[in-house]
Design a protein around this motif. Structure first.
Motif, PDB file in Angstrom:
ATOM      1  N   GLU A 660       0.833  -1.202   0.000  1.00  0.00           N
ATOM      2  CA  GLU A 660       0.000   0.000   0.000  1.00  0.00           C
ATOM      3  C   GLU A 660       0.873   1.260   0.000  1.00  0.00           C
ATOM      4  O   GLU A 660       0.571   2.246  -0.689  1.00  0.00           O
ATOM      5  CB  GLU A 660      -0.921  -0.005   1.217  1.00  0.00           C
ATOM      6  N   TYR A 661       1.971   1.212   0.772  1.00  0.00           N
ATOM      7  CA  TYR A 661       2.933   2.316   0.822  1.00  0.00           C
ATOM      8  C   TYR A 661       3.530   2.573  -0.571  1.00  0.00           C
ATOM      9  O   TYR A 661       3.617   3.719  -1.027  1.00  0.00           O
ATOM     10  CB  TYR A 661       4.015   1.958   1.841  1.00  0.00           C
ATOM     11  N   HIS A 663       2.152   1.664  -3.395  1.00  0.00           N
ATOM     12  CA  HIS A 663       1.028   2.077  -4.229  1.00  0.00           C
ATOM     13  C   HIS A 663       0.779   3.583  -4.101  1.00  0.00           C
ATOM     14  O   HIS A 663       0.598   4.284  -5.114  1.00  0.00           O
ATOM     15  CB  HIS A 663      -0.223   1.298  -3.824  1.00  0.00           C
ATOM     16  N   LYS A 664       0.794   4.086  -2.881  1.00  0.00           N
ATOM     17  CA  LYS A 664       0.550   5.513  -2.658  1.00  0.00           C
ATOM     18  C   LYS A 664       1.649   6.368  -3.286  1.00  0.00           C
ATOM     19  O   LYS A 664       1.390   7.444  -3.813  1.00  0.00           O
ATOM     20  CB  LYS A 664       0.455   5.797  -1.158  1.00  0.00           C
ATOM     21  N   LYS A 665       2.880   5.893  -3.230  1.00  0.00           N
ATOM     22  CA  LYS A 665       3.998   6.632  -3.806  1.00  0.00           C
ATOM     23  C   LYS A 665       4.122   6.409  -5.315  1.00  0.00           C
ATOM     24  O   LYS A 665       4.921   7.072  -5.977  1.00  0.00           O
ATOM     25  CB  LYS A 665       5.305   6.212  -3.117  1.00  0.00           C
TER      26      LYS A 665
END
Length: 761
Positions: A660-661, A663-665
Motif C-alpha cells: 500500500e505504501y 502504491h501511494k507513492k
C-alpha cells in the motif's frame, strides 16, 4: 514431476561422465537408467524410493540399449512436450509449458527440438548435400535461427501478442543474456582464449570447484581437457556421418584450436562467425544426423561418444544455467562469479538477436542494465559498441521481417553491491570510493550529450543484498538526480534472512535513495512470499546478524507508527524494549528510541557522519554504526525463532501495508517470474508472489503497478515472450482462471510497461 521421464536428466548423469573421464569407452544401459532414476530422486528426497524406482522403470521400459536413450527416450520426451505446426515451426504444448520451463534447466532444449525434427521430418533418402541443404533451411533454421528457446502458442495469447507488436522487457542485464547453447558454441570456437578468462580468477576457480563438488564431480575436474575432447568428438561425428577422414575437416574454417562447427562445412555461406547464434543451427543439424546414424548403427562406438559429448555439454549447461535444484541468490551469483560467461559477453549482436526470438519479433522495447566503468573513456567505448551492434541488429531485422515491428532500447547503469573489504578503515569505504568514481563518470557522459549517452536514462543498484545495504548507494542516487537523471530503480527484497529484512530493504531503498513517483523496485519478493512456506523452508530457528535483526525491528516500529497500522500498535512496547536492548549490546550504551530512530532514518543515508542539528546521542549512534570497532558486534550471529515477535498473519499484514505504501507513492515493482522462482522460497508455483498480488488485487487491495522483465535471460533460460507466456499458462492451467480474465491481466501488465518504461531522451 515424478511421472516425467528420467530422460530429462540425460545431461546430468555426472557419474557416467566420471566413468568416461576415467577411461571407460562405454557404459552399460542398465547402469545409465539406474543413474537417471537417482538423478530424478534428487529433485525431492521426501518422496519414497519405491515411487521413483517403479515409475522410473515404467517410463524407461522401452530403453533396452544405450542407443535407445536417443532414438526412443529423447523422442518420447519431445513428443510429450512439443508439437509442430503446418509451417514446420515447433512449439511447446501450452498445458505443459510450466513443466517445460523446469526441464530445460536440466536438459538442453536443442536436443528435444532436434528429436522432434528427426522424428517428424527426417527421411531415409536425405543423403546428398542438396537434400541436406533443403532439409536444413526448411526444418532446422526456422526453429533455431538465433535461439533454442521455443515457446507455446495459445490462441488468445498470440492475438494479444500481435496487438502489442512485441512485448516490453523492463529489466534485462546485458551481461546475462546469452543462453548456454550460444555460450557453448562461442567457447568451442576458441577454447584456449576463452577458458583462460575464468581460470585466471582465483575467486572464480574456487566457486567452480564448489559447484563441481555440489554435483558430484571432483573439484580438480579438468574443464580444458573436456572442452578439447568435445571438439574432437564433433569431428568424429562428422567423420562418421559423412564417411570422411578427420584431416579433411578444418581447412579455412579453423579458428585457434577449435572451429566454427564441423557440420557447417557442407553448407558453406550459411554461417557468420560474427553472429555466434548462427552456429546453433549446425549443432541442431549434427544432432539430427547423429540420431539417424545411431538409428542405423545402434551398436556403433559413436553412440557412446555421443553420450559422452552431451554429458560434457551438460556439465557446462549446469555451470551456465540456474537449475531447478539450485535456490537462492548465492547459487545465482556463483554462476556470475565464475566468469565462465565472460568470453561470450563481448559482442552484443548475438544477444539482441537471441532475445528477439527466431522470428525477430518477441520484443518491442528493452531496458538493458549495464555495469558502468570508473573511466569515462571506457564507458564511452562500451556504449558505442552497444550502439553499433544495435544498428547491425536493426539491419538484420529489416531484411528478415515482412511486417514492420518497431523496436527500441534504453540503458540503465547499475552499480554492483559488493562485500566490505577487510582493509576498509570504515564500513564499505572502498566501495563508496568506487561508486563516487562511477557516478562522476556517468555525470560527465550525460553532460556530453552524445547520441549514445542519451540512451543512458536510468540508475540501478544490483547484486546480492547480503553484501551491501541501500544506504551506501543513496548519496550517489541523490547526486545523479540533481545532475539530470530522471529515472531510478533498485534491486531490493529479492533474497533475505528474514522476511522483515526484505521488507526493510525495500523501504530503505525508497526512503534512503529518495525514489519518486514512476521509479521502481526490482523483485520485491519479500512483499509477497508465502509466509508459511518460508517458515517451513527455514525451520523453527535460524541465525542472522544481530544488527540486522535490531534494524528489522526498528524498521517495523517506525513503519507501524508512520503507516498508522492500528492492528499492530500493541507491538510497539515489545519492539521498543527489544531494540533498546539489542542496540545497547551492540554499541555498548543504552539509547532512547527517538535517538535510535533518528540515527537510522536521517543520518544513515548520508556520507557525513555528523549532523549538528540532531541530538548528541543520535550522532553518536551513527558514528558507532560507521565505525569498524563496532562492526563485529553488529554482524555477530544471533539465533532467533522464526515465530519471534510476529505471527504469520501479522507478517502478511506488514506485506500488504508495504505494498500500500508503494502504491501511494506510485513506486512500480519489476517482476521477473523465472528469476524469482529460481531464487525465491517456493516449493511450487502456487506460492509465487505475482499470483499472490494478482489475487490480492482482485480482492480490492491497493497493489502498486507491476511490470515484467527477464533479469538474466541466459542464466534463467527465458525471454520476455516466454515470461508473459508463463504467466498466461500458469494462471489458465494451474490456477484454472478463465482465459478472458488472464488476458485482461496480461493486458494490465502490458499497459503498465508502456506507461512506466524509462524512455530515451
Amino acid at each position: 514431476m515424478v511421472t516425467i521421464s528420467p530422460i530429462i536428466h540425460l545431461q546430468q548423469d555426472f557419474f557416467s561422465l566420471i566413468d568416461y573421464m576415467n577411461g571407460k569407452s562405454q557404459i552399460d544401459c542398465d547402469i545409465i537408467k539406474r543413474r537417471l532414476i537417482n538423478c530424478r530422486r534428487s529433485l525431492s528426497v521426501y518422496i519414497p524410493d519405491h515411487y521413483y524406482e517403479y515409475t522410473g522403470k515404467q517410463l524407461l521400459d522401452s530403453i533396452k540399449y544405450t542407443s535407445d536413450l536417443f532414438i526412443k527416450g529423447c523422442i518420447e520426451l519431445s513428443n510429450n512436450f512439443l508439437d509442430m505446426d503446418e509451417n514446420n515451426i515447433i512449439y511447446v504444448k501450452e498445458e505443459k509449458f510450466c513443466q517445460w520451463e523446469d526441464i530445460i534447466t536440466c536438459i538442453s532444449p536443442l536436443i528435444l527440438i532436434s528429436s522432434k525434427i528427426f522424428e517428424e521430418k527426417f527421411k531415409k533418402n536425405i543423403c546428398s548435400q542438396s537434400d541436406i541443404r533443403t532439409f536444413f533451411s526448411t526444418y532446422i533454421v526456422p526453429n533455431c535461427r538465433y535461439t533454442s528457446l521455443v515457446a507455446p502458442r495459445p490462441i488468445p495469447f498470440i492475438k494479444e501478442f500481435q496487438k502489442e507488436k512485441g512485448f516490453i522487457d523492463l529489466h534485462s542485464h546485458i551481461n546475462g543474456i546469452l543462453e548456454s547453447e550460444n555460450v557453448w558454441q562461442i567457447l568451442l570456437q576458441n577454447p584456449e582464449k576463452n577458458l583462460n578468462i575464468f581460470y585466471k580468477e582465483d575467486g572464480g576457480k574456487l566457486v567452480i570447484q564448489k559447484k563441481l563438488e555440489q554435483i558430484g564431480l571432483p573439484a580438480d575436474t579438468n574443464l580444458r581437457c573436456l572442452i578439447y575432447e568435445a571438439i574432437r568428438l564433433r569431428s568424429d561425428f562428422f567423420s562418421a556421418v559423412f564417411c570422411t577422414g578427420k584431416n579433411e575437416l578444418f581447412g579455412n574454417n579453423k579458428t585457434g584450436s577449435g572451429c566454427i562447427h564441423p557440420f557447417s562445412f557442407i553448407l558453406t555461406g550459411e554461417t557468420n562467425i560474427a553472429i555466434p547464434n548462427t552456429i546453433l543451427r549446425f549443432e541442431c543439424l549434427m544432432y539430427v544426423l547423429i540420431f539417424n546414424y545411431i538409428k542405423n548403427n545402434g551398436k556403433s562406438v559413436i553412440v557412446h561418444k555421443f553420450h559422452k559429448y552431451i554429458l560434457i555439454k551438460g556439465l557446462f549447461h549446469h555451470l551456465l544455467t540456474q537449475t531447478i535444484t539450485e535456490f537462492g541468490f548465492s547459487q545465482f551469483q556463483n554462476i556470475t562469479i565464475t566468469k565462465i560467461r565472460d568470453f561470450g559477453e563481448k559482442s552484443q549482436l548475438g544477444k539482441f538477436l537471441q532475445i528477439a526470438g527466431n522470428d525477430l519479433n518477441y520484443t518491442s522495447f528493452t531496458e538493458f542494465r549495464f555495469s558502468p566503468k570508473e573511466s569515462v573513456d571506457e564507458n564511452k567505448k562500451m556504449l558505442k559498441k552497444i550502439g553499433s551492434d544495435w544498428q547491425h541488429f536493426l539491419e538484420i531485422k529489416r531484411k528478415n521481417l515482412k511486417e514492420d515491428y518497431k523496436v527500441d532500447y534504453c540503458l540503465t547503469a547499475h552499480f554492483i553491491k559488493k562485500k566490505m573489504k577487510s582493509n576498509d578503515n570504515k564500513p564499505y569505504e572502498s566501495l563508496r570510493v568506487e561508486i563516487r568514481k562511477k557516478t562522476n563518470a556517468l555525470v560527465t557522459i550525460k553532460k556530453g550529450g552524445d547520441d549514445i549517452a542519451k540512451r543512458v536514462v536510468a540508475v540501478d543498484a544490483a547484486a546480492s543484498e547480503f553484501d551491501t545495504p541501500p544506504e551506501i548507494f543513496a548519496p550517489s542516487f541523490r547526486m545523479l538526480r540533481k545532475e539530470g537523471f530522471k529515472h531510478f530503480t533498485y534491486h531490493a527484497g529479492e533474497d533475505f534472512f528474514h522476511v522483515l529484512s526484505g521488507l526493510r530493504a525495500i523501504y530503505e531503498a525508497v526512503e534512503f535513495c529518495e525514489l519518486r513517483k514512476g521509479d521502481r523496485i526490482g523483485h520485491a519478493s519479500a512483499a509477497g512470499v508465502d509466509i508459511e512456506q518460508w517458515k517451513e523452508i527455514i525451520g523453527e530457528s535460524f541465525f542472522l546478524p544481530a544488527g540486522e535483526w535490531a534494524d528489522n525491528l526498528l524498521f517495523v516500529y517506525h513503519f507501524i507508527v508512520k503507516a498508522k497500522i492500528n492492528e499492530l500498535e500493541t507491538k510497539l512496547p515489545i519492539l521498543s524494549d527489544k531494540i533498546i536492548k539489542l542496540y545497547a549490546e551492540i554499541f555498548d550504551k543504552s539509547y532512547l528510541m527517538p535517538d535510535i530512530v533518528l540515527a537510522w532514518k536521517v543520518l544513515r543515508k548520508e556520507d557525513n557522519i555528523k549532523d549538528n542539528t540532531l541530538s548528541h546521542d543520535a550522532n553518536e549512534i551513527n558514528e558507532k554504526y560507521q565505525s569498524m570497532k563496532f562492526r563485529k558486534k553488529y554482524i555477530a550471529p544471533l539465533e532467533i525463532n522464526s515465530d519471534e515477535v510476529f505471527t504469520n498473519n501479522e507478517l502478511v499484514l506488514l506485506q500488504k501495508k508495504l505494498l500500500e505504501y508503494l502504491h501511494k507513492k506510485e513506486i512500480i515493482i519489476e517482476v521477473l517470474p523465472t528469476s524469482n522462482l529460481r531464487i525465491g522460497y517456493h516449493f511450487t508455483l502456487q506460492t509465487y508472489q505475482l499470483f499472490t498480488w494478482y489475487q490480492w488485487k482482485k480482492e480490492g487491495l491497493p497493489i502498486p503497478p507491476i511490470v515484467l522483465g527477464t533479469d538474466d535471460p541466459g542464466i534463467f533460460a527465458t525471454n520476455i515472450y516466454n515470461e508473459y507466456a508463463f504467466v498466461y499458462c500458469f494462471l489458465v492451467y494451474e490456477k484454472k482462471q478463465t482465459r478472458s480474465d488472464v488476458i485482461q491481466f496480461i493486458r494490465f501488465l502490458c499497459e503498465n510497461s508502456l506507461n512506466y518504461e524509462f524512455l530515451p531522451a
